[in-house]
Structure formats: structure tokens, C-alpha cells
Design an enzyme around this catalytic site. Structure first.
Site, mmCIF file in Angstrom:
data_model
loop_
_atom_site.group_PDB
_atom_site.id
_atom_site.type_symbol
_atom_site.label_atom_id
_atom_site.label_comp_id
_atom_site.label_asym_id
_atom_site.label_seq_id
_atom_site.Cartn_x
_atom_site.Cartn_y
_atom_site.Cartn_z
ATOM 1 N N ARG A 93 0.866 -1.091 0.024
ATOM 2 C CA ARG A 93 -0.133 -0.048 0.052
ATOM 3 C C ARG A 93 0.777 1.227 0.100
ATOM 4 N NH1 ARG A 93 -2.905 -3.965 1.837
ATOM 5 N NH2 ARG A 93 -5.041 -4.082 1.905
ATOM 6 N N HIS B 24 -9.800 1.553 1.178
ATOM 7 C CA HIS B 24 -10.223 1.463 -0.275
ATOM 8 C C HIS B 24 -11.849 1.279 -0.443
ATOM 9 C CE1 HIS B 24 -6.042 0.150 0.078
ATOM 10 N NE2 HIS B 24 -5.796 0.380 -1.187
ATOM 11 N N ASN C 241 -9.490 6.885 -4.704
ATOM 12 C CA ASN C 241 -10.243 5.468 -4.364
ATOM 13 C C ASN C 241 -10.383 5.288 -2.797
ATOM 14 O OD1 ASN C 241 -11.277 2.925 -4.973
ATOM 15 N ND2 ASN C 241 -9.462 2.090 -4.296
ATOM 16 N N ASN D 140 -13.986 -0.582 8.747
ATOM 17 C CA ASN D 140 -13.061 -1.004 7.737
ATOM 18 C C ASN D 140 -12.512 -2.476 8.198
ATOM 19 O OD1 ASN D 140 -11.505 -0.578 5.150
ATOM 20 N ND2 ASN D 140 -9.755 -0.289 6.781
ATOM 21 N N GLU E 233 -16.379 -7.390 1.612
ATOM 22 C CA GLU E 233 -15.613 -7.451 0.471
ATOM 23 C C GLU E 233 -14.831 -9.124 0.592
ATOM 24 O OE1 GLU E 233 -13.699 -3.072 0.345
ATOM 25 O OE2 GLU E 233 -12.690 -4.599 1.635
#
Length: 258
Positions: free
Chosen positions: A74, A106, A127, A136, A144
Site C-alpha cells: 500500500r 479502499h 479511491n 473498515n 468484501e
């Protein structure tokens, strides 16, 4: 007990004309909120908002070929395709975790495109948003992961995700530009098989607990559109949109919710 209404519909009279950004979107990329630039990239299409400094929506297409690559780094960068006063820079996030307990979240997850040549594009700050660490690292990442789990079984999925601004949350302590941090987020997961579309939409607040179950946050696409001010699948006919966007739980089993 929830009444489960499957958001699945056999589509008729579809237009399959392809725009430049159609590969990242199902039934057209979202419309609405004309306060910035739409940027098309190989792995996603996003609509930047010059006032909030974050994307109003990002659309992407996850397949077995895009994910399951090696571990990626990252390395945050400002978006080179946006004017500097329309987006944030890495230094704007200094002390964010220590003071307001947010991560660099993200919208298009890196893990979903780790097997692509353009995975670094997920680390552009257009983004990224300041996302509550509990959200998160809790229900958001579990959703996700559920998307990737379903894709790993051979099912392509289209996703549209973005922020909501319904109450004040916080400000980045070291940012030198005006910005508005989201109060929550939406994610719409869609699957088309032949002439049938299934979809599930979710809304999660920045105040979410790390232990929250994303399955309990499902809403209709109509609710997302009303609260976010967008049209998610603009190429759907009126009749098709009436059915699929007003119902819920279309992909509930596929995403691991029972």
C-alpha cells in the site's frame, strides 16, 4: 424474522451498447451528482467529487482472473488525473488514525485486483476515504471477502460502492484543503447470468462496531439511490428497474448470509 424477497429478475428489452467504461459496470455506470470528473481505468471507473474530495461512486468488475494474486503493498499517491485542489494528498492523512481512529479505506479493494497489472491504481487517493477502523476492519472487509469467496466459485460480480453524507463525522486533522468525510457507505453487489440479474445492496455507518454482521445492513437499491443521489444501473428499462431495485436479499445466500 425477515421476509426474504429475492432481487432476481429476467431482463427483457435490454440495450447492450457498450460505452467506453461499460466493462466496469453492469447496465451502465451510475449517473447523477455532477460535481466532478469521471475517470475510467482498466480495473474501475470512478466519479470524483471536487467538493468532498472523495469519489461519489466507484464501479468495478471482480472475476477469478482479477484476484488471488500475490500480497501487494500500500503506497498512497494523489491521483495524477485530477487537479490537486480536487483531491487529497498522502500528507492530508497524517495523524488520522491517532486522532479520529480512521484507516485509509479502499473503495475498490486491493485484494480484488491483486492479480492484475494495474493493482497499484487501487492505492490512488481518489479511491480512498477516511473510514472508521472498526468498520473498515470489521463488517466492511467481511463483505468484501464474501464477494471474493463467491467469485472464487466461478461467478463474476459487479460492484458499485461509495459514500453517504448524512451527518458530520470528523475532519482530517492535518488536511490543508476543505473536505467532507463520509458518515457512511453503500455497496451494491450484482450478478448477471444470461438474462437474469441478482443484486444485494448494503449501507453501513461510520459508527459501526467491528463485530457487526454485514448481512444485517442490507437494503434495497432504491434506498441507496435515494440516499446517495445516483442511478445505479441507468440502462435498465423502467419496468426492470422497478422490480430489481425495490427488492432485497437477491444475493444473500451467495454472500454467506442465511
Amino acid at each position: 424474522m425477515k421476509t426474504i424477497i429475492k432481487a432476481s429478475i429476467v431482463l427483457t428489452g435490454l440495450c447492450f451498447a457498450h460505452s467506453a467504461n461499460a466493462a466496469n459496470c453492469l447496465q451502465g455506470c451510475p449517473t447523477g451528482l455532477n460535481n466532478g470528473n469521471t475517470i475510467e481505468r482498466s480495473i474501475y471507473t470512478l466519479k470524483n467529487n471536487r467538493y468532498t474530495k472523495f469519489a461519489d461512486w466507484v464501479a468495478y468488475h471482480v472475476t477469478t482472473n482479477t484476484m488471488s494474486g500475490p500480497s501487494r503493498s500500500r503506497s498512497w499517491k494523489a491521483d495524477p488525473d485530477l487537479y490537486s485542489h480536487y483531491t487529497l494528498e498522502p500528507n492530508d492523512y497524517t495523524d488520522a488514525y491517532a486522532t479520529i481512529n480512521t484507516d485509509r479505506g479502499h473503495q475498490v479493494p486491493l485484494a480484488s485486483f491483486s492479480n492484475t497489472a494495474d493493482w497499484k491504481l487501487t492505492n490512488l487517493l481518489s479511491n480512498i476515504t477516511p473510514q472508521s477502523s472498526a468498520l473498515n476492519q470489521g463488517p466492511w472487509v467481511r463483505l468484501e471477502t464474501a464477494v471474493r469467496n463467491h467469485v472464487s466459485n466461478g461467478n463474476d460480480l459487479y460492484v458499485v460502492t461509495g459514500p453517504l453524507y448524512e451527518y458530520y463525522f470528523a475532519e482530517l486533522p492535518q488536511a490543508n484543503e476543505a473536505h467532507t468525510i463520509p458518515s457512511g457507505y453503500f455497496k451494491i453487489v450484482m450478478e448477471q447470468s444470461g438474462s437474469t440479474i441478482k443484486a444485494s445492496a448494503f449501507i453501513m455507518e461510520q459508527s459501526a462496531s467491528r463485530s457487526d454482521n454485514f448481512c444485517n445492513t442490507e437494503v434495497s437499491i432504491d434506498e441507496v439511490e435515494s440516499r446517495a443521489g445516483i442511478n445505479v444501473m441507468p440502462n435498465l428499462s423502467y419496468n426492470n428497474a422497478q422490480v430489481i431495485e425495490s427488492t432485497v436479499f437477491g444475493l444473500i445466500n451467495e454472500l454467506g448470509c442465511n
